[in-house]
Design a protein around this motif. Structure first.
Motif, PDB file in Angstrom:
ATOM      1  N   UNK A  40       0.816  -1.213   0.000  1.00 17.12           N
ATOM      2  CA  UNK A  40       0.000   0.000   0.000  1.00 17.12           C
ATOM      3  C   UNK A  40       0.844   1.255   0.000  1.00 17.12           C
ATOM      4  N   UNK A  41       1.922   1.243   0.776  1.00 16.16           N
ATOM      5  CA  UNK A  41       2.825   2.400   0.807  1.00 16.16           C
ATOM      6  C   UNK A  41       3.469   2.616  -0.558  1.00 16.16           C
ATOM      7  N   UNK A  42       3.880   1.527  -1.207  1.00 17.54           N
ATOM      8  CA  UNK A  42       4.471   1.637  -2.541  1.00 17.54           C
ATOM      9  C   UNK A  42       3.450   2.231  -3.512  1.00 17.54           C
ATOM     10  N   UNK A  43       2.209   1.748  -3.424  1.00 13.86           N
ATOM     11  CA  UNK A  43       1.171   2.253  -4.312  1.00 13.86           C
ATOM     12  C   UNK A  43       0.857   3.720  -4.052  1.00 13.86           C
ATOM     13  N   UNK A  44       0.901   4.141  -2.787  1.00 13.85           N
ATOM     14  CA  UNK A  44       0.660   5.555  -2.493  1.00 13.85           C
ATOM     15  C   UNK A  44       1.751   6.434  -3.094  1.00 13.85           C
ATOM     16  N   UNK A  45       2.991   5.990  -3.014  1.00 16.92           N
ATOM     17  CA  UNK A  45       4.096   6.737  -3.617  1.00 16.92           C
ATOM     18  C   UNK A  45       3.929   6.771  -5.140  1.00 16.92           C
ATOM     19  N   UNK A  46       3.601   5.628  -5.729  1.00 13.35           N
ATOM     20  CA  UNK A  46       3.374   5.581  -7.178  1.00 13.35           C
ATOM     21  C   UNK A  46       2.219   6.490  -7.584  1.00 13.35           C
ATOM     22  N   UNK A  47       1.166   6.523  -6.773  1.00 17.58           N
ATOM     23  CA  UNK A  47       0.025   7.392  -7.082  1.00 17.58           C
ATOM     24  C   UNK A  47       0.446   8.855  -7.060  1.00 17.58           C
ATOM     25  N   UNK A  48       1.236   9.229  -6.074  1.00 20.90           N
ATOM     26  CA  UNK A  48       1.701  10.620  -5.988  1.00 20.90           C
ATOM     27  C   UNK A  48       2.542  10.989  -7.203  1.00 20.90           C
ATOM     28  N   UNK A  49       3.462  10.098  -7.581  1.00 15.82           N
ATOM     29  CA  UNK A  49       4.309  10.350  -8.748  1.00 15.82           C
ATOM     30  C   UNK A  49       3.451  10.387 -10.012  1.00 15.82           C
ATOM     31  N   UNK A  50       2.517   9.457 -10.129  1.00 14.48           N
ATOM     32  CA  UNK A  50       1.669   9.387 -11.320  1.00 14.48           C
ATOM     33  C   UNK A  50       0.778  10.612 -11.439  1.00 14.48           C
ATOM     34  N   UNK A  51       0.269  11.101 -10.318  1.00  5.69           N
ATOM     35  CA  UNK A  51      -0.609  12.267 -10.365  1.00  5.69           C
ATOM     36  C   UNK A  51       0.109  13.450 -11.002  1.00  5.69           C
ATOM     37  N   UNK A  52       1.387  13.572 -10.685  1.00  3.96           N
ATOM     38  CA  UNK A  52       2.151  14.706 -11.185  1.00  3.96           C
ATOM     39  C   UNK A  52       2.675  14.485 -12.609  1.00  3.96           C
ATOM     40  N   UNK A  53       3.170  13.282 -12.892  1.00  4.74           N
ATOM     41  CA  UNK A  53       3.884  13.055 -14.149  1.00  4.74           C
ATOM     42  C   UNK A  53       3.154  12.174 -15.165  1.00  4.74           C
ATOM     43  N   UNK A  54       2.225  11.359 -14.710  1.00  3.58           N
ATOM     44  CA  UNK A  54       1.523  10.458 -15.637  1.00  3.58           C
ATOM     45  C   UNK A  54       0.084  10.275 -15.167  1.00  3.58           C
ATOM     46  N   UNK A  55      -0.759  11.306 -15.347  1.00  4.07           N
ATOM     47  CA  UNK A  55      -2.127  11.256 -14.818  1.00  4.07           C
ATOM     48  C   UNK A  55      -2.939  10.057 -15.283  1.00  4.07           C
ATOM     49  N   UNK A  56      -2.603   9.489 -16.444  1.00  2.00           N
ATOM     50  CA  UNK A  56      -3.379   8.344 -16.922  1.00  2.00           C
ATOM     51  C   UNK A  56      -3.213   7.128 -16.004  1.00  2.00           C
ATOM     52  N   UNK A  57      -2.098   7.048 -15.282  1.00  2.00           N
ATOM     53  CA  UNK A  57      -1.890   5.931 -14.359  1.00  2.00           C
ATOM     54  C   UNK A  57      -2.465   6.212 -12.980  1.00  2.00           C
ATOM     55  N   UNK A  58      -2.712   7.452 -12.683  1.00  2.89           N
ATOM     56  CA  UNK A  58      -3.169   7.849 -11.345  1.00  2.89           C
ATOM     57  C   UNK A  58      -4.443   7.113 -10.955  1.00  2.89           C
ATOM     58  N   UNK A  59      -5.415   7.089 -11.858  1.00  8.55           N
ATOM     59  CA  UNK A  59      -6.687   6.434 -11.575  1.00  8.55           C
ATOM     60  C   UNK A  59      -6.498   4.943 -11.326  1.00  8.55           C
ATOM     61  N   UNK A  60      -5.690   4.292 -12.151  1.00 12.62           N
ATOM     62  CA  UNK A  60      -5.468   2.850 -11.997  1.00 12.62           C
ATOM     63  C   UNK A  60      -4.823   2.523 -10.657  1.00 12.62           C
ATOM     64  N   UNK A  61      -3.830   3.313 -10.279  1.00 14.03           N
ATOM     65  CA  UNK A  61      -3.126   3.050  -9.025  1.00 14.03           C
ATOM     66  C   UNK A  61      -4.042   3.297  -7.835  1.00 14.03           C
ATOM     67  N   UNK A  62      -4.789   4.402  -7.867  1.00 16.46           N
ATOM     68  CA  UNK A  62      -5.717   4.681  -6.766  1.00 16.46           C
ATOM     69  C   UNK A  62      -6.777   3.603  -6.658  1.00 16.46           C
ATOM     70  N   UNK A  63      -7.333   3.189  -7.799  1.00 16.45           N
ATOM     71  CA  UNK A  63      -8.375   2.167  -7.794  1.00 16.45           C
ATOM     72  C   UNK A  63      -7.850   0.855  -7.233  1.00 16.45           C
TER      73      UNK A  63
END
Length: 170
Positions: A40-63
């Motif tokens: 979960x911690x890894x996914x939260x970090x990935x979500x933060x990075x994705x939100x800023x640099x790759x918004x298309x992945x943000x939704x997938x990671x959060x979901x």
């Protein structure tokens, strides 16, 4: 730029590995029923990075984190994103209501996250977000739950509500 491409590649590989790891072996999920797991911690970090640099992945990671790992913080984020229509999220009040309800009723969460979810869910009922009509009764019920855990805005709401009842009875 090369940094953006390498970041995009890292997110793609990480998301592919994590989603396939979770979906191929769903029994592993039992290991991650702690309030916050390493995954979960890894996914939260990935979500933060994705939100800023790759918004298309943000939704997938959060979901992935909100649904499969039952992470309250991510469930709140999902609701807020659907409410505002941010990035890859279509503006959808019913989905926002659904995710906020999941967060507010999630018993496997940190008290702060649960309290925040209960407060937001009360506001959804008060404002009629994602429901047929606003419900003062539901809003007060959920605000009371948040106030029991000392949420500052919920405490103020309850105090204002009690003051208005006192003035009505005078």
């Amino acid at each position: 730029t090369t940094t953006h491409i390498s970041l995009h590649l890292m997110l793609s590989i990480s998301l592919f590995f994590l989603t396939h790891f979770l979906f191929i072996t769903p029994s592993i999920l039992a290991l991650f029923q702690l309030k916050y797991s390493f995954l979960g911690e890894i996914l939260l970090v990935l979500a933060w990075v994705a939100r800023k640099y790759a918004p298309s992945y943000y939704k997938s990671i959060l979901l992935l984190n909100a649904d499969n790992l039952n992470n309250t913080y991510c469930q709140i984020e999902m609701a807020l994103q659907y409410e505002s229509g941010y990035a890859m999220f279509p503006k959808d009040a019913e989905r926002a209501h659904y995710w906020m309800r999941r967060a507010a009723t999630n018993v496997n969460s940190f008290e702060e996250d649960l309290t925040e979810a209960q407060y937001h869910y009360a506001r959804y009922w008060e404002l009629g977000i994602g429901c047929e009509q606003p419900s003062d009764k539901e809003a007060c019920n959920w605000m009371q739950k948040a106030a029991q855990n000392y949420h500052p805005e919920a405490l103020q709401f309850i105090e204002r509500r009690q003051r208005s009842l006192v003035f009505r009875n005078v």
